[in-house]
Scaffold this active site. Sequence first.
Site, short mmCIF file in Angstrom:
data_model
loop_
_atom_site.label_atom_id
_atom_site.label_comp_id
_atom_site.label_asym_id
_atom_site.label_seq_id
_atom_site.Cartn_x
_atom_site.Cartn_y
_atom_site.Cartn_z
N GLY A 34 0.87 -1.17 0.00
CA GLY A 34 0.00 0.00 0.00
C GLY A 34 0.91 1.22 0.00
N TYR A 104 -6.41 -5.69 -8.95
CA TYR A 104 -6.94 -5.33 -7.63
C TYR A 104 -8.23 -6.08 -7.33
CZ TYR A 104 -4.00 -1.08 -8.01
OH TYR A 104 -2.96 -0.20 -8.13
N GLY A 255 6.62 0.51 -6.35
CA GLY A 255 7.13 1.00 -5.06
C GLY A 255 8.26 2.00 -5.21
N ASP A 258 7.18 5.45 -3.99
CA ASP A 258 7.06 5.50 -2.52
C ASP A 258 8.46 5.57 -1.89
OD1 ASP A 258 4.36 5.17 -2.97
OD2 ASP A 258 4.46 3.00 -2.71
N ASP A 308 7.01 -4.40 -2.69
CA ASP A 308 6.80 -2.96 -2.82
C ASP A 308 7.62 -2.13 -1.84
OD1 ASP A 308 5.02 -4.07 -4.53
OD2 ASP A 308 3.26 -2.99 -3.81
O1 KDG Z 1 3.16 2.63 -5.01
C1 KDG Z 1 3.08 1.25 -4.81
C2 KDG Z 1 1.65 0.90 -4.59
O2 KDG Z 1 0.97 1.11 -5.79
C3 KDG Z 1 1.45 -0.52 -4.17
O3 KDG Z 1 2.18 -0.82 -3.00
C4 KDG Z 1 0.04 -0.94 -3.95
O4 KDG Z 1 -1.08 0.87 -2.93
C5 KDG Z 1 -0.97 0.15 -3.89
C6 KDG Z 1 -1.83 0.35 -5.04
O5 KDG Z 1 -2.94 0.81 -4.82
O6 KDG Z 1 -1.43 0.07 -6.16
#
Ligand code: KDG
Length: 330
Positions: A34, A104, A255, A258, A308
């Site tokens: 996330g 997802y 990732g 992030d 990630d």
């Molecule tokens: O930035 C990485 C995120 O995209 C990944 O960890 C999962 O939060 C996420 C998503 O919604 O894609």
Amino acid sequence: MVDVVTIGESMILFQSLNDSSIQYSPLFTKSVAGAESNVAIGLTRLGKKVRWISKVGDDAFGKYLLATLAGEQVDVSNCIIADNEPTAIYFKDFKASQDPIVYYYRKGSAASKLNKNDIQPEWFHNARHLHVTGITPALSNDSAEMIIEAMKVAKRNHMTISFDPNIRRKLWTEEEARSTIQKMIPLCDIFMPGLEECEFLFGKKSTDEYGELLLNMGPRLILLKCGADGAMAYTSEYMIHKKGVFVENIVDTVGAGDAFATGSLSIILDLQNIDMELNNTTKIKSVIANALERGNRLGALAIQFKGDWEGLPTLNELTAIEHGESVITR
Ligand code: KDG
């Protein structure tokens, strides 16, 4: 004192154990992912105190998610456990020589039901900075309203705010993404888009044009991620460009953004009073240059690991890398 509060959905991530396509893979690894919790883990590893806020299902995945983050020393004590909604999951499908494709399963998830009535004063108690992304607002109208309200509450609490748009086209329509993100930009102090995201939001322009346009919308610092070309910082006083760190073997690009946010924020958070310092960025030019360099460095580390956030270093590991020291391994 809590250095950073971050709010958003995290999911359970399944990846094929042997990197074959998920359609045929018989075995999967289970992990947590996330955007906001990736940053929370990264900053905690670098010695910052981070409070991550979310809602998870009262299920095995929710328990695993909270335990993983708590095990990384992230404060999860304000997370809400839902009675009836599940924790979200997602799959990452590795494709030769391109970004992985993600699938997802998060519609109706616990975190997508967060709404502005869930916001509690304790979320912001004793905290200096709020970090948000454009992912959680994409989950539902309620979660978009909640994140926008959280930004307003943080401002009233004299906190600074960083915002990474993290545009996920699979989660909302182009119009929804543009209008919500453009509403959020004026509410933040530090905006961290990628070049492609700027193009998506404002059409094709030069980096200097993006810098000027974004500063005119309200943020005082723009950190523009340019992939392998590194990153740029724009303030009302100057522009800085720092080259990217070359990576020979890219394993997993998810990732990287992030990781950049983690690295750059970790340097900015070392400032005593971020709000005041952002009013005169000439004084902190070297800090901003270091923030770009560390952001690039962490982005480069993240893409060399599957997962990630798993490639994010501890402060000791990072200090050794930054000083060119060799690490004693045995
Ligand atoms: O930035 C990485 C995120 O995209 C990944 O960890 C999962 O939060 C996420 C998503 O919604 O894609």
